[in-house]
Design an enzyme around this catalytic site. Structure first.
Site, PDB file in Angstrom:
ATOM      1  N   TRP A 212     -52.990  19.828  31.183  1.00 13.86           N
ATOM      2  CA  TRP A 212     -53.181  19.423  32.578  1.00 13.86           C
ATOM      3  C   TRP A 212     -54.287  20.189  33.290  1.00 13.86           C
ATOM      4  O   TRP A 212     -54.610  19.884  34.441  1.00 13.86           O
ATOM      5  CB  TRP A 212     -51.863  19.591  33.349  1.00 13.86           C
ATOM      6  N   LYS A 213     -54.805  21.240  32.660  1.00  9.53           N
ATOM      7  CA  LYS A 213     -55.857  22.044  33.289  1.00  9.53           C
ATOM      8  C   LYS A 213     -55.384  22.518  34.681  1.00  9.53           C
ATOM      9  O   LYS A 213     -54.198  22.804  34.849  1.00  9.53           O
ATOM     10  CB  LYS A 213     -57.165  21.256  33.347  1.00  9.53           C
TER      11      LYS A 213
ATOM     12  N   HIS B  58     -59.482  27.332  24.570  1.00  7.28           N
ATOM     13  CA  HIS B  58     -60.034  26.063  25.040  1.00  7.28           C
ATOM     14  C   HIS B  58     -61.504  26.262  25.418  1.00  7.28           C
ATOM     15  O   HIS B  58     -61.877  27.322  25.920  1.00  7.28           O
ATOM     16  CB  HIS B  58     -59.238  25.563  26.247  1.00  7.28           C
TER      17      HIS B  58
ATOM     18  N   GLU C   4     -62.158  20.006  19.478  1.00  7.53           N
ATOM     19  CA  GLU C   4     -62.571  19.402  20.741  1.00  7.53           C
ATOM     20  C   GLU C   4     -64.073  19.581  20.920  1.00  7.53           C
ATOM     21  O   GLU C   4     -64.527  20.636  21.380  1.00  7.53           O
ATOM     22  CB  GLU C   4     -61.845  20.085  21.905  1.00  7.53           C
TER      23      GLU C   4
ATOM     24  N   GLY D  67     -63.895  15.563  29.118  1.00  6.51           N
ATOM     25  CA  GLY D  67     -64.023  15.191  30.530  1.00  6.51           C
ATOM     26  C   GLY D  67     -65.266  14.366  30.825  1.00  6.51           C
ATOM     27  O   GLY D  67     -65.617  14.151  31.978  1.00  6.51           O
TER      28      GLY D  67
ATOM     29  N   SER E 297     -61.785  13.198  25.832  1.00  3.70           N
ATOM     30  CA  SER E 297     -61.755  11.828  26.366  1.00  3.70           C
ATOM     31  C   SER E 297     -60.846  10.881  25.573  1.00  3.70           C
ATOM     32  O   SER E 297     -61.193   9.720  25.373  1.00  3.70           O
ATOM     33  CB  SER E 297     -63.174  11.265  26.467  1.00  3.70           C
TER      34      SER E 297
HETATM   35  P1  PGA Z   1     -60.247  15.308  28.379  1.00  2.00           P
HETATM   36  O1  PGA Z   1     -59.931  16.861  28.042  1.00  2.00           O
HETATM   37  O2  PGA Z   1     -59.216  14.495  27.650  1.00  2.00           O
HETATM   38  O3  PGA Z   1     -60.159  15.208  29.851  1.00  2.00           O
HETATM   39  O4  PGA Z   1     -61.632  15.038  27.852  1.00  2.00           O
HETATM   40  C1  PGA Z   1     -59.468  17.252  26.785  1.00  2.00           C
HETATM   41  C2  PGA Z   1     -59.230  18.740  26.779  1.00  2.00           C
HETATM   42  O5  PGA Z   1     -60.017  19.458  27.386  1.00  2.00           O
HETATM   43  O6  PGA Z   1     -58.246  19.245  26.197  1.00  2.00           O
END
Ligand code: PGA
Length: 268
Positions: free
Chosen positions: A5-6, A114, A186, A192, A232
């Site tokens: 969820w950041k 991350h 990632e 994002g 994404s």
């Molecule tokens: P995102 O982020 O799905 O919004 O691209 C993935 C993540 O940073 O874990």
């Protein structure tokens, strides 16, 4: 299937998310479901996932923390994770949250390394290793992130970057420790940005990582390690990504904030 969820959702928003999300994944038994809210919403998430059982033993003690972790396997099948973890058990580390603290509130996972931590908060492969070791020491399952930046991919350096991140970071674990982690690939350029790696690009990178694991820890470890793709992931691309045998799961940022959307990713 993990959601990151950041820096989104207060405790009240967390509770509201779970009210909608829980019934949608009630019957989803094909995978583990993990949600990683901000630290301040961990308690609300554990409660809403019905994982919570009171810790036993003096508050804050490791025995209390371990008891809570064991009990956190109860309730729904949704597990809760932190987005980071301090490498020390306790001490003068302003702004850090330790493994025993995370365990004591009933979370069982922790994201480590991350790319946003690496990019904006000077996280390095060395600190990623220390945080991963701390997670394991306190019984949390670390989801350790690796991935190349756009310029590194464009220069043809993707494999070298991934190999370097593995060797300087998680390959410092013992074989026994390594068996307990999950890896998230990632690519930074896909996070994002709405630019998902094609399933083939993602699978290629997963093969590189798995190949390195095979060399370092052997075939059994390489077959067993779970490698998630992140960047994404959306309800409309989860299925094609998951169709790649190399992709064992996904780590979802933006699209995990919506209960209906994330449930449809879980139930791809
Ligand atoms: P995102 O982020 O799905 O919004 O691209 C993935 C993540 O940073 O874990």
């Amino acid at each position: 299937m993990a959601g990151n969820w950041k820096m989104y959702k207060t405790p009240a928003e967390t509770t509201a998310f779970f009210e909608k999300f829980r019934p949608l994944v009630e019957k989803s038994e094909h995978c583990e479901i993990v949600i990683c809210p901000p630290f301040t919403s961990l308690v609300a998430a554990v409660d809403a996932a019905k994982n919570r059982v009171r810790p036993i033993g003096p508050a804050g003690s490791v025995s209390a923390a371990v008891a809570a972790a064991v009990d956190a396997t109860k309730g729904t099948r949704i597990r809760i994770g932190a987005q980071n973890i301090g490498w020390a058990k306790e001490g003068a580390f302003t702004g850090e949250i330790s493994g025993p603290m995370i365990v004591a509130v009933g979370a069982t996972y922790a994201i480590v390394g991350h790319s946003e931590r690496r990019q904006y908060f000077n996280e390095t492969d060395e600190t990623v290793l220390k945080r991963t070791q701390a997670a394991l020491e306190f019984g949390l399952t670390p989801i350790v992130c690796v991935g190349e930046r756009l310029e590194e991919r464009e220069c043809g350096n993707t494999d070298a970057v991934l190999v370097g991140q593995c060797h300087k970071g998680i390959f410092g674990l013992t074989g026994q420790q390594f068996a307990k982690i999950a890896i998230a690939y990632e690519p930074v350029w896909a996070i994002g940005t709405g630019k998902t790696a094609t399933p083939e690009i993602a699978a290629d990178a997963h093969r590189t990582i798995r190949g390195q694991v095979r060399e370092k820890f052997g075939k059994e470890a390489a077959d067993a390690i779970r490698i998630l793709y992140g960047g994404s992931v959306k309800p409309d691309n989860a299925r094609t990504l998951m169709a790649q045998p190399e992709i064992d799961g996904v780590l979802v940022g933006g699209a995990s904030l919506d209960p209906v959307g994330f449930a449809s990713i879980v139930n791809f």
